[in-house]
Write a protein that holds these residues in place. Structure first.
Motif, PDB file in Angstrom:
ATOM      1  N   GLU A 225      29.215  54.536   5.972  1.00  0.00           N
ATOM      2  CA  GLU A 225      29.235  53.620   4.818  1.00  0.00           C
ATOM      3  C   GLU A 225      29.038  52.158   5.195  1.00  0.00           C
ATOM      4  O   GLU A 225      28.596  51.363   4.373  1.00  0.00           O
ATOM      5  CB  GLU A 225      30.553  53.785   4.051  1.00  0.00           C
ATOM      6  CG  GLU A 225      30.652  55.152   3.395  1.00  0.00           C
ATOM      7  CD  GLU A 225      31.922  55.322   2.563  1.00  0.00           C
ATOM      8  OE1 GLU A 225      32.692  54.356   2.409  1.00  0.00           O
ATOM      9  OE2 GLU A 225      32.133  56.454   2.067  1.00  0.00           O
ATOM     10  N   GLN A 226      29.424  51.799   6.413  1.00  0.00           N
ATOM     11  CA  GLN A 226      29.237  50.408   6.841  1.00  0.00           C
ATOM     12  C   GLN A 226      28.520  50.350   8.179  1.00  0.00           C
ATOM     13  O   GLN A 226      29.076  49.874   9.171  1.00  0.00           O
ATOM     14  CB  GLN A 226      30.596  49.701   6.966  1.00  0.00           C
ATOM     15  CG  GLN A 226      31.355  49.589   5.666  1.00  0.00           C
ATOM     16  CD  GLN A 226      32.863  49.602   5.918  1.00  0.00           C
ATOM     17  OE1 GLN A 226      33.347  49.101   6.921  1.00  0.00           O
ATOM     18  NE2 GLN A 226      33.597  50.191   4.994  1.00  0.00           N
ATOM     19  N   PRO A 227      27.277  50.840   8.224  1.00  0.00           N
ATOM     20  CA  PRO A 227      26.549  50.774   9.498  1.00  0.00           C
ATOM     21  C   PRO A 227      26.393  49.318   9.926  1.00  0.00           C
ATOM     22  O   PRO A 227      26.188  48.435   9.092  1.00  0.00           O
ATOM     23  CB  PRO A 227      25.205  51.415   9.172  1.00  0.00           C
ATOM     24  CG  PRO A 227      25.051  51.300   7.691  1.00  0.00           C
ATOM     25  CD  PRO A 227      26.442  51.369   7.131  1.00  0.00           C
ATOM     26  N   GLY A 251      31.235  33.713  -2.585  1.00  0.00           N
ATOM     27  CA  GLY A 251      32.180  34.579  -1.874  1.00  0.00           C
ATOM     28  C   GLY A 251      31.448  35.796  -1.365  1.00  0.00           C
ATOM     29  O   GLY A 251      30.431  35.678  -0.669  1.00  0.00           O
ATOM     30  N   LYS A 252      31.947  36.993  -1.748  1.00  0.00           N
ATOM     31  CA  LYS A 252      31.298  38.234  -1.303  1.00  0.00           C
ATOM     32  C   LYS A 252      30.124  38.622  -2.198  1.00  0.00           C
ATOM     33  O   LYS A 252      29.385  39.549  -1.893  1.00  0.00           O
ATOM     34  CB  LYS A 252      32.314  39.373  -1.317  1.00  0.00           C
ATOM     35  CG  LYS A 252      33.392  39.218  -0.256  1.00  0.00           C
ATOM     36  CD  LYS A 252      34.350  40.387  -0.321  1.00  0.00           C
ATOM     37  CE  LYS A 252      35.381  40.250   0.794  1.00  0.00           C
ATOM     38  NZ  LYS A 252      36.324  41.360   0.835  1.00  0.00           N
ATOM     39  N   GLN A 253      29.990  37.950  -3.349  1.00  0.00           N
ATOM     40  CA  GLN A 253      28.925  38.282  -4.299  1.00  0.00           C
ATOM     41  C   GLN A 253      27.626  37.582  -3.888  1.00  0.00           C
ATOM     42  O   GLN A 253      27.606  36.380  -3.689  1.00  0.00           O
ATOM     43  CB  GLN A 253      29.301  37.825  -5.723  1.00  0.00           C
ATOM     44  CG  GLN A 253      30.599  38.396  -6.246  1.00  0.00           C
ATOM     45  CD  GLN A 253      30.519  39.903  -6.486  1.00  0.00           C
ATOM     46  OE1 GLN A 253      29.441  40.451  -6.745  1.00  0.00           O
ATOM     47  NE2 GLN A 253      31.653  40.575  -6.370  1.00  0.00           N
ATOM     48  N   LEU A 254      26.582  38.382  -3.766  1.00  0.00           N
ATOM     49  CA  LEU A 254      25.297  37.834  -3.357  1.00  0.00           C
ATOM     50  C   LEU A 254      24.270  38.073  -4.448  1.00  0.00           C
ATOM     51  O   LEU A 254      24.298  39.095  -5.128  1.00  0.00           O
ATOM     52  CB  LEU A 254      24.809  38.529  -2.083  1.00  0.00           C
ATOM     53  CG  LEU A 254      25.754  38.533  -0.879  1.00  0.00           C
ATOM     54  CD1 LEU A 254      25.222  39.468   0.206  1.00  0.00           C
ATOM     55  CD2 LEU A 254      25.924  37.121  -0.329  1.00  0.00           C
ATOM     56  N   GLY A 255      23.377  37.109  -4.615  1.00  0.00           N
ATOM     57  CA  GLY A 255      22.213  37.335  -5.461  1.00  0.00           C
ATOM     58  C   GLY A 255      21.031  37.608  -4.546  1.00  0.00           C
ATOM     59  O   GLY A 255      20.802  36.867  -3.589  1.00  0.00           O
ATOM     60  N   VAL A 256      20.321  38.706  -4.798  1.00  0.00           N
ATOM     61  CA  VAL A 256      19.168  39.047  -3.958  1.00  0.00           C
ATOM     62  C   VAL A 256      18.002  39.387  -4.875  1.00  0.00           C
ATOM     63  O   VAL A 256      18.178  39.502  -6.096  1.00  0.00           O
ATOM     64  CB  VAL A 256      19.480  40.259  -3.037  1.00  0.00           C
ATOM     65  CG1 VAL A 256      20.594  39.930  -2.067  1.00  0.00           C
ATOM     66  CG2 VAL A 256      19.832  41.502  -3.853  1.00  0.00           C
ATOM     67  N   SER A 268      30.884  41.892   2.777  1.00  0.00           N
ATOM     68  CA  SER A 268      31.932  41.068   3.376  1.00  0.00           C
ATOM     69  C   SER A 268      31.417  40.342   4.619  1.00  0.00           C
ATOM     70  O   SER A 268      32.143  39.591   5.245  1.00  0.00           O
ATOM     71  CB  SER A 268      33.169  41.914   3.684  1.00  0.00           C
ATOM     72  OG  SER A 268      32.790  43.145   4.195  1.00  0.00           O
ATOM     73  N   ARG A 269      30.142  40.559   4.953  1.00  0.00           N
ATOM     74  CA  ARG A 269      29.551  39.768   6.037  1.00  0.00           C
ATOM     75  C   ARG A 269      29.141  38.405   5.504  1.00  0.00           C
ATOM     76  O   ARG A 269      28.933  38.244   4.310  1.00  0.00           O
ATOM     77  CB  ARG A 269      28.262  40.427   6.508  1.00  0.00           C
ATOM     78  CG  ARG A 269      28.463  41.651   7.287  1.00  0.00           C
ATOM     79  CD  ARG A 269      27.160  41.892   8.015  1.00  0.00           C
ATOM     80  NE  ARG A 269      27.183  43.190   8.653  1.00  0.00           N
ATOM     81  CZ  ARG A 269      26.377  43.522   9.666  1.00  0.00           C
ATOM     82  NH1 ARG A 269      25.489  42.667  10.117  1.00  0.00           N
ATOM     83  NH2 ARG A 269      26.445  44.698  10.204  1.00  0.00           N
ATOM     84  N   VAL A 359      24.175  45.389   2.856  1.00  0.00           N
ATOM     85  CA  VAL A 359      23.274  44.280   3.162  1.00  0.00           C
ATOM     86  C   VAL A 359      23.327  44.037   4.665  1.00  0.00           C
ATOM     87  O   VAL A 359      24.403  43.848   5.237  1.00  0.00           O
ATOM     88  CB  VAL A 359      23.693  43.006   2.394  1.00  0.00           C
ATOM     89  CG1 VAL A 359      22.642  41.912   2.585  1.00  0.00           C
ATOM     90  CG2 VAL A 359      23.897  43.310   0.912  1.00  0.00           C
ATOM     91  N   LEU A 360      22.162  44.081   5.313  1.00  0.00           N
ATOM     92  CA  LEU A 360      22.086  43.897   6.769  1.00  0.00           C
ATOM     93  C   LEU A 360      21.144  42.752   7.092  1.00  0.00           C
ATOM     94  O   LEU A 360      20.124  42.577   6.419  1.00  0.00           O
ATOM     95  CB  LEU A 360      21.547  45.165   7.435  1.00  0.00           C
ATOM     96  CG  LEU A 360      22.412  46.432   7.343  1.00  0.00           C
ATOM     97  CD1 LEU A 360      21.629  47.624   7.892  1.00  0.00           C
ATOM     98  CD2 LEU A 360      23.707  46.243   8.125  1.00  0.00           C
TER      99      LEU A 360
END
Ligand SMILES: Nc1ncnc2c1ncn2[C@@H]1O[C@H](COP(=O)(O)OP(=O)(O)O)[C@@H](O)[C@H]1O
Ligand SMILES: [Mg+2]
Length: 365
Positions: A225-227, A251-256, A268-269, A359-360
Motif C-alpha cells: 500500500e505504501q511502496p 498539508g497532506k492534500q495535493l492538487g495534481v 504524507s510525503r 504519489v511518488l
C-alpha cells in the motif's frame, strides 16, 4: 522491546570487482517470519550465504544474537539452511536423515531418538520415520528437509526458495504449513522467494531487493500500500502509473493533474509545487463507469474498453485512455452484477476515490 537476532551493518559483497550486494543495513527481529523478495539474480542467495557463513562480506559487519560473526565458521553460527533441492540422503530413512546432524555431533543415542521423534511429530511425519525419501511425496520430502534443519535447534532457519519446485496446489498448502510450523517452533525464519504473492501471504515483514540493494523493508501491507518507489510498486502487485505534476499543496492534500484533468490526491510525503510525480493506482482501486451512466465527468478519465477478462470472482478490464495509455481495473461482482457486462470498444470513464492513490517522486527507470 524487540530484540534483533541478526543485524547487518553496511554490508557489501563483491566477487572479482563485480558488486553483488551493496550498502545493506537490516535488522531481523527474534521470532519473525522475514522474507527476502526480489527477481532472480538480485542477490538473495548471496545474502543468505553471508548470514550462514559460507561466504564472507567484502565490507561491513554481521551480528548474530548480539555477536559479531566475522570469521566464525557456519557450524558455529546456530543458523541452518533448507535448500530448494532439499538435499536429502536417498539411502537413509527419514529418521536417519533427521538424526544425521545430531549423530555427527555425537549426542547420546537416547537423546537423538527423543529429539528426532519430537521434530517428526511437529512436521506430522511420525508415521513415516522408516521410509526412504523416494517413498515420500514432494511435500513430505520438504517437511523432512525442514525437520532435519530444526532438529539442531537453530536460532535462525534460512529457506532458499524451498517451494519453487512444487506444483501450484502443493505450494499453496506448504505455504500455510510452513507459516504454521514457524509459529509453533518460534524460530526466526528468513525465507527467500521471487514470488510476490508468496511473500505477501507468508511474512511478518518483507525485504524488497533489487540489483543487490534493499529497496524497502516493511509489513506486507506497507510494501503493497505504501511502496517506497517505482521499483517496489512495479514488482509488488500490478499498478497503473500516471505522469503528473504537483499544482497545489495544503498539508497532506495535493492538487495534481492527470491527462489534463485536475484531481485531488493525498500523501504524507513532502513535495514541492511544480514537482513532477507519478500517481499510482492499483487495479482494484480503479473504477470504470459506462459513459452513459455518468452525469459529472469533470475529474474522470475518458477511454474505451480494450479487453474484458472474466475471472470468476472478478472481471478484469483493460481500458484505453484518451492518450492511448492502457490501464487495468478489477471489478468485483455485487448484487447488481449486470453492471459488469462490458462490450469491447464501449466508451467508459476511469476514476478512483481521491486519497486511494500513491504519489511518488518522478524517476526515470
Ligand atoms: N560465485 C560467484 N561468482 C560470480 N558471480 C556470482 C557468484 N555468485 C553469485 N554471483 C552473481 O551474483 C548475482 C546474485 O546472485 P544470487 O545471490 O544467486 O541471486 P538470487 O539468489 O537473488 O537469484 C548474480 O548476478 C550472480 O550471477
Ligand atoms: Mg537464489
Amino acid at each position: 522491546m524487540t530484540t534483533n537476532i541478526i543485524e547487518l551493518h553496511d554490508v557489501s559483497k563483491s566477487i572479482h570487482d563485480h558488486v553483488i550486494l551493496h550498502d545493506l543495513n537490516l535488522e531481523v527481529r527474534n521470532g519473525e517470519f522475514l522474507t527476502l523478495l526480489g527477481p532472480s539474480g538480485c542477490g538473495k542467495t548471496t545474502l543468505l550465504r553471508l548470514i550462514s557463513g559460507f561466504e564472507n562480506p567484502t565490507t561491513g559487519k554481521i551480528f548474530i544474537n548480539g555477536k559479531n560473526v566475522d570469521g566464525l565458521p557456519p557450524h558455529k553460527r546456530h543458523v541452518h539452511t533448507v535448500f530448494q533441492s532439499y538435499a536429502l540422503f536417498p539411502h537413509m530413512t527419514v529418521f536417519e536423515n533427521v538424526a544425521f546432524g545430531l549423530r555427527c555431533r555425537k549426542l547420546p543415542k537416547a537423546e537423538i531418538a527423543t529429539r528426532v521423534a519430537e521434530v517428526l511429530k511437529i512436521v506430522k511425519l511420525e508415521k513415516f520415520a522408516q521410509r526412504k525419501p523416494d517413498q515420500l511425496s514432494g511435500g513430505q520430502q520438504q517437511r523432512v528437509a525442514v525437520a532435519r534443519a530444526v532438529v539442531n535447534r537453530p536460532l535462525v532457519l534460512l529457506l532458499d526458495e524451498p517451494l519453487s519446485s512444487l506444483d501450484y496446489r502443493l505450494r499453496k498448502t506448504m505455504q500455510i504449513e510452513l507459516k504454521q510450523l514457524q509459529r509453533k517452533l518460534g524460530i526466526t525464519f528468513i525465507f527467500v522467494t521471487h514470488d510476490q504473492e508468496e511473500a505477501l501471504s507468508m511474512s511478518d515483514r518483507v525485504v524488497v531487493m533489487h540489483e543487490g540493494g534493499i529497496e524497502q523493508v516493511g509489513t506486507p501491507r506497507q510494501v503493497y500500500e505504501q511502496p517506497q518507489n517505482l521499483t517496489v510498486a512495479n514488482f509488488i502487485g500490478e499498478a497503473n502509473i500516471f505522469d503528473s505534476e504537483i499544482l497545489s499543496i495544503e498539508g497532506k492534500q495535493l492538487g495534481v493533474n492527470i491527462l489534463g484533468k485536475p484531481r485531488n490526491a493525498k500523501s504524507s510525503r513532502s513535495f514541492e509545487l511544480g514537482q513532477k510525480v507519478h500517481i499510482l493506482v492499483r487495479p482494484e482501486d480503479l473504477r470504470v463507469w459506462k459513459q452513459v451512466d455518468v452525469d459529472d465527468s469533470k475529474d474522470m478519465l475518458p477511454g474505451t474498453v480494450e479487453e474484458v477478462i472474466y475471472k470468476g470472482t472478478t472481471v478484469d478490464l483493460m481500458v484505453r485512455l484518451s492518450n492511448n495509455q492502457i490501464v487495468a481495473a478489477t471489478e468485483f461482482f455485487d448484487e447488481d452484477d449486470d453492471k459488469l457486462e462490458y462490450a469491447i470498444g464501449e466508451p467508459v470513464f476511469a476514476t478512483w476515490v481521491p486519497g486511494w492513490e500513491v504519489v511518488l517522486p518522478h524517476e526515470t527507470l
